[in-house]
Design an enzyme around this catalytic site. Structure first.
Site, PDB file in Angstrom:
ATOM      1  N   TYR A  91      33.256  82.731  63.325  1.00  0.00           N
ATOM      2  CA  TYR A  91      32.331  81.597  63.482  1.00  0.00           C
ATOM      3  C   TYR A  91      31.797  81.594  64.920  1.00  0.00           C
ATOM      4  O   TYR A  91      32.489  82.045  65.831  1.00  0.00           O
ATOM      5  CB  TYR A  91      33.100  80.286  63.194  1.00  0.00           C
ATOM      6  CG  TYR A  91      32.206  79.132  62.846  1.00  0.00           C
ATOM      7  CD1 TYR A  91      31.461  79.139  61.677  1.00  0.00           C
ATOM      8  CD2 TYR A  91      32.094  78.031  63.699  1.00  0.00           C
ATOM      9  CE1 TYR A  91      30.625  78.075  61.352  1.00  0.00           C
ATOM     10  CE2 TYR A  91      31.270  76.959  63.372  1.00  0.00           C
ATOM     11  CZ  TYR A  91      30.534  76.991  62.204  1.00  0.00           C
ATOM     12  OH  TYR A  91      29.707  75.942  61.887  1.00  0.00           O
ATOM     13  N   ASN A 190      27.230  72.532  43.621  1.00  0.00           N
ATOM     14  CA  ASN A 190      28.511  71.823  43.464  1.00  0.00           C
ATOM     15  C   ASN A 190      29.317  71.803  44.760  1.00  0.00           C
ATOM     16  O   ASN A 190      30.434  71.294  44.791  1.00  0.00           O
ATOM     17  CB  ASN A 190      29.346  72.476  42.349  1.00  0.00           C
ATOM     18  CG  ASN A 190      29.659  73.926  42.640  1.00  0.00           C
ATOM     19  OD1 ASN A 190      28.845  74.634  43.214  1.00  0.00           O
ATOM     20  ND2 ASN A 190      30.833  74.389  42.249  1.00  0.00           N
ATOM     21  N   ARG A 213      26.928  78.690  39.917  1.00  0.00           N
ATOM     22  CA  ARG A 213      27.352  79.966  39.298  1.00  0.00           C
ATOM     23  C   ARG A 213      27.883  79.661  37.905  1.00  0.00           C
ATOM     24  O   ARG A 213      28.493  78.605  37.680  1.00  0.00           O
ATOM     25  CB  ARG A 213      28.449  80.620  40.145  1.00  0.00           C
ATOM     26  CG  ARG A 213      27.929  81.077  41.481  1.00  0.00           C
ATOM     27  CD  ARG A 213      28.838  82.096  42.109  1.00  0.00           C
ATOM     28  NE  ARG A 213      30.085  81.521  42.621  1.00  0.00           N
ATOM     29  CZ  ARG A 213      31.019  82.244  43.198  1.00  0.00           C
ATOM     30  NH1 ARG A 213      30.887  83.563  43.298  1.00  0.00           N
ATOM     31  NH2 ARG A 213      32.118  81.673  43.663  1.00  0.00           N
ATOM     32  N   ARG A 215      30.265  79.582  34.710  1.00  0.00           N
ATOM     33  CA  ARG A 215      31.716  79.380  34.686  1.00  0.00           C
ATOM     34  C   ARG A 215      32.096  78.796  33.341  1.00  0.00           C
ATOM     35  O   ARG A 215      31.237  78.220  32.651  1.00  0.00           O
ATOM     36  CB  ARG A 215      32.129  78.409  35.794  1.00  0.00           C
ATOM     37  CG  ARG A 215      31.567  76.994  35.566  1.00  0.00           C
ATOM     38  CD  ARG A 215      31.676  76.127  36.791  1.00  0.00           C
ATOM     39  NE  ARG A 215      30.819  76.614  37.845  1.00  0.00           N
ATOM     40  CZ  ARG A 215      31.223  76.730  39.117  1.00  0.00           C
ATOM     41  NH1 ARG A 215      32.424  76.362  39.485  1.00  0.00           N
ATOM     42  NH2 ARG A 215      30.396  77.184  40.023  1.00  0.00           N
ATOM     43  N   TRP A 309      21.609  74.355  61.608  1.00  0.00           N
ATOM     44  CA  TRP A 309      23.035  74.256  61.957  1.00  0.00           C
ATOM     45  C   TRP A 309      23.276  72.852  62.508  1.00  0.00           C
ATOM     46  O   TRP A 309      22.704  72.471  63.527  1.00  0.00           O
ATOM     47  CB  TRP A 309      23.392  75.309  63.015  1.00  0.00           C
ATOM     48  CG  TRP A 309      24.858  75.447  63.266  1.00  0.00           C
ATOM     49  CD1 TRP A 309      25.882  75.203  62.384  1.00  0.00           C
ATOM     50  CD2 TRP A 309      25.479  75.873  64.485  1.00  0.00           C
ATOM     51  NE1 TRP A 309      27.099  75.456  62.981  1.00  0.00           N
ATOM     52  CE2 TRP A 309      26.886  75.874  64.268  1.00  0.00           C
ATOM     53  CE3 TRP A 309      24.999  76.260  65.738  1.00  0.00           C
ATOM     54  CZ2 TRP A 309      27.796  76.231  65.258  1.00  0.00           C
ATOM     55  CZ3 TRP A 309      25.908  76.631  66.720  1.00  0.00           C
ATOM     56  CH2 TRP A 309      27.295  76.622  66.476  1.00  0.00           C
TER      57      TRP A 309
HETATM   58  N1  LIG Z   1      24.618  74.952  58.748  1.00  0.00           N
HETATM   59  C1  LIG Z   1      25.354  73.850  58.773  1.00  0.00           C
HETATM   60  O1  LIG Z   1      25.222  72.990  59.628  1.00  0.00           O
HETATM   61  C2  LIG Z   1      26.379  73.667  57.708  1.00  0.00           C
HETATM   62  C3  LIG Z   1      26.972  72.417  57.487  1.00  0.00           C
HETATM   63  C4  LIG Z   1      27.877  72.267  56.443  1.00  0.00           C
HETATM   64  C5  LIG Z   1      28.209  73.370  55.671  1.00  0.00           C
HETATM   65  N2  LIG Z   1      27.645  74.576  55.947  1.00  0.00           N
HETATM   66  C6  LIG Z   1      27.905  75.758  55.140  1.00  0.00           C
HETATM   67  O2  LIG Z   1      27.531  75.441  53.813  1.00  0.00           O
HETATM   68  C7  LIG Z   1      28.329  76.169  52.899  1.00  0.00           C
HETATM   69  C8  LIG Z   1      28.967  75.180  51.933  1.00  0.00           C
HETATM   70  O3  LIG Z   1      29.875  74.339  52.635  1.00  0.00           O
HETATM   71  P1  LIG Z   1      30.663  73.186  51.846  1.00  0.00           P
HETATM   72  O4  LIG Z   1      31.612  72.531  52.737  1.00  0.00           O
HETATM   73  O5  LIG Z   1      29.659  72.363  51.150  1.00  0.00           O
HETATM   74  O6  LIG Z   1      31.422  74.119  50.809  1.00  0.00           O
HETATM   75  P2  LIG Z   1      32.448  73.778  49.637  1.00  0.00           P
HETATM   76  O7  LIG Z   1      32.382  72.342  49.288  1.00  0.00           O
HETATM   77  O8  LIG Z   1      33.736  74.389  50.003  1.00  0.00           O
HETATM   78  O9  LIG Z   1      31.834  74.613  48.412  1.00  0.00           O
HETATM   79  C9  LIG Z   1      31.713  76.010  48.486  1.00  0.00           C
HETATM   80  C10 LIG Z   1      30.519  76.403  47.636  1.00  0.00           C
HETATM   81  O10 LIG Z   1      30.241  77.787  47.806  1.00  0.00           O
HETATM   82  C11 LIG Z   1      30.123  78.399  46.536  1.00  0.00           C
HETATM   83  N3  LIG Z   1      30.540  79.793  46.638  1.00  0.00           N
HETATM   84  C12 LIG Z   1      31.722  80.267  47.082  1.00  0.00           C
HETATM   85  N4  LIG Z   1      31.708  81.607  47.074  1.00  0.00           N
HETATM   86  C13 LIG Z   1      30.488  81.983  46.606  1.00  0.00           C
HETATM   87  C14 LIG Z   1      29.871  83.233  46.377  1.00  0.00           C
HETATM   88  N5  LIG Z   1      30.496  84.391  46.618  1.00  0.00           N
HETATM   89  N6  LIG Z   1      28.618  83.241  45.876  1.00  0.00           N
HETATM   90  C15 LIG Z   1      27.963  82.075  45.632  1.00  0.00           C
HETATM   91  N7  LIG Z   1      28.496  80.862  45.853  1.00  0.00           N
HETATM   92  C16 LIG Z   1      29.749  80.826  46.331  1.00  0.00           C
HETATM   93  C17 LIG Z   1      31.040  77.595  45.641  1.00  0.00           C
HETATM   94  O11 LIG Z   1      30.644  77.792  44.316  1.00  0.00           O
HETATM   95  P3  LIG Z   1      31.696  78.078  43.109  1.00  0.00           P
HETATM   96  O12 LIG Z   1      32.153  76.733  42.655  1.00  0.00           O
HETATM   97  O13 LIG Z   1      30.832  78.775  42.129  1.00  0.00           O
HETATM   98  O14 LIG Z   1      32.808  78.918  43.659  1.00  0.00           O
HETATM   99  C18 LIG Z   1      30.732  76.182  46.150  1.00  0.00           C
HETATM  100  O15 LIG Z   1      29.525  75.721  45.594  1.00  0.00           O
HETATM  101  C19 LIG Z   1      29.344  76.939  53.746  1.00  0.00           C
HETATM  102  O16 LIG Z   1      28.822  78.217  53.982  1.00  0.00           O
HETATM  103  C20 LIG Z   1      29.373  76.144  55.037  1.00  0.00           C
HETATM  104  O17 LIG Z   1      29.795  76.901  56.130  1.00  0.00           O
HETATM  105  C21 LIG Z   1      26.741  74.738  56.938  1.00  0.00           C
END
Ligand SMILES: NC(=O)c1ccc[n+]([C@@H]2O[C@H](COP(=O)([O-])OP(=O)(O)OC[C@H]3O[C@@H](n4cnc5c(N)ncnc54)[C@H](OP(=O)(O)O)[C@@H]3O)[C@@H](O)[C@H]2O)c1
Length: 371
Positions: A91, A190, A213, A215, A309
């Site tokens: 990160y 989701n 995705r 499922r 971000w």
């Molecule tokens: N840029 C920013 O400021 C910011 C802020 C917040 C979060 N984020 C990023 O946003 C993303 C989601 O964060 P979150 O906290 O919302 O995550 P989360 O609640 O843990 O959910 C993870 C998500 O990623 C999907 N996923 C996991 N592996 C995958 C793959 N190989 N291909 C496609 N989808 C996949 C999961 O889908 P399944 O249910 O199908 O496994 C689920 O929808 C992360 O990358 C996080 O770092 C960025």
């Protein structure tokens, strides 16, 4: 203990439903707060690697309370993908060792320094920036590094407020001027971010096209997202079919905004469906695949390719604007417009179970450590 949260998985049935107890959680009275200590328990790592290999529960020394500091008792903290990436060392923010995992969560104020006037014992606070190390029982920090929030909102909402709902809010408001009836397409619908996007977009009277995705429990997940306010829930495979054209003719307008938390093919397919001149904002890369942009979308549609971000936004915009957004999001929560993500509460000591689950695909449940 039973999984809790506004959306909780019914034990044994694997179904998601509104958890009635979540909104009735009582505020912890100040009188029951334990006395501030010189050390806490924390999930500590001393090198980068797989969290299950490098993280240990240890006693961790707390800094002494300064005049402008507060000491807090952590109540709950989620495990987010970026927390895992930080422990892995992949990160953009990396902490000095020994480091404590976790970047968001909610704490209750135990003690305040002599110059602190804007918070008092018993208040709930959330960190205003990344890097606090929230997977711990107590923390000490400058009062300006925290934001006070109402202690009447559900614990899961408070613990997951400072990153995902803020990200969803900014992406919906800052990139395109959307008006009621416009549509937004997103993948990882989701995810924590995705669920916040659905709910905030509903408040903006936007239509959402939500990609998940495929499922086995697709129907249940789809029903759950629709109950939150999703207009359409489709799989990545369905997104590639010719039927999508009909959908844009009959059900929703082509999206002006695409929100990409996945990358790879999923992002490319969303790009193909964007309205002329629309914007795709990449905020996550869960598939760990680069975004490929079809040449035609640039030449014939002149789409805008952007990134976002939240950490950078906070650093660029300062405490005042962040506080304003958090207040507005708390208002949404209090009005019942924004619920916590589907989640599972895990006792702090069982952190390994939570870390394992956080890394499991298709689980659709944010792991929240309860201290
Ligand atoms: N840029 C920013 O400021 C910011 C802020 C917040 C979060 N984020 C990023 O946003 C993303 C989601 O964060 P979150 O906290 O919302 O995550 P989360 O609640 O843990 O959910 C993870 C998500 O990623 C999907 N996923 C996991 N592996 C995958 C793959 N190989 N291909 C496609 N989808 C996949 C999961 O889908 P399944 O249910 O199908 O496994 C689920 O929808 C992360 O990358 C996080 O770092 C960025």
């Amino acid at each position: 203990m039973a999984p809790s949260g506004v959306w909780a998985r019914t034990l044994g049935l694997g179904r998601w439903q509104l958890a009635p107890w979540a909104s009735r959680r009582r505020v912890r009275p100040v009188a029951t707060l334990s006395a501030a200590r010189a050390q806490c328990e924390a999930l500590v790592y001393r090198k980068h690697g797989d969290p299950l290999d490098v993280i240990q529960l240890e006693n961790f020394k707390l800094s002494q309370l300064g005049d402008s500091d507060i000491q807090i008792q952590m109540l709950a903290a989620p495990i987010n993908p970026s927390d895992i990436n930080m422990v892995q060392g992949t990160y953009p923010i990396l902490l000095d060792f020994p480091a404590v995992g976790g970047n968001e969560g909610v704490g209750q104020v135990l003690e305040i320094g002599s110059k602190v006037t804007n918070v008092k014992r018993g208040d709930w606070v959330i960190p205003s920036d990344a890097g606090l190390g929230t997977w711990r029982t107590e923390a000490v920090g400058h009062v300006n590094n925290f934001i006070k929030i109402p202690n009447t909102i559900p614990l899961q909402c408070a613990a997951t407020l400072s990153i995902n709902p803020c990200t969803a809010y900014r992406m919906l408001y800052d990139f395109e001027s959307l008006k009621p009836g416009d549509s937004v397409i997103q993948n990882a619908a989701n995810s924590g971010v995705g669920q916040a996007i659905i709910q905030i977009a509903k408040d903006m009277r936007l239509k959402t096209i939500n990609i998940i995705r495929d499922r086995p429990d697709k129907k249940q997940l789809s029903d759950c997202l629709k109950e939150m306010g999703a207009d359409l829930v489709i799989t990545e495979e369905e997104l590639r079919t010719p039927e999508m054209k009909e959908l844009f003719k009959q059900k929703v307008p082509r999206p002006r905004l695409a929100l990409n938390g996945v990358g790879g093919k999923s992002a490319t397919e969303m790009l193909r469906h964007l309205e002329k001149g629309g914007t795709i904002v990449t905020y996550g890369g869960m598939a760990k695949q680069p975004v490929t942009i079809p040449v035609s979308t640039l030449i014939f549609k002149d789409v805008k390719i952007r990134g976002f971000w939240m950490t950078q936004w906070k650093r660029d915009h300062g405490h005042g604007l962040l506080q304003e957004m958090i207040s507005q999001l708390c208002g949404f929560i209090q009005a019942g417009k924004l619920k916590a993500p589907m989640c599972t509460e895990v006792q702090f000591q069982n952190y390994q179970t939570a870390l394992k689950a956080a890394n499991t695909p298709f689980i659709s449940s944010k792991q929240i450590l309860i201290m």
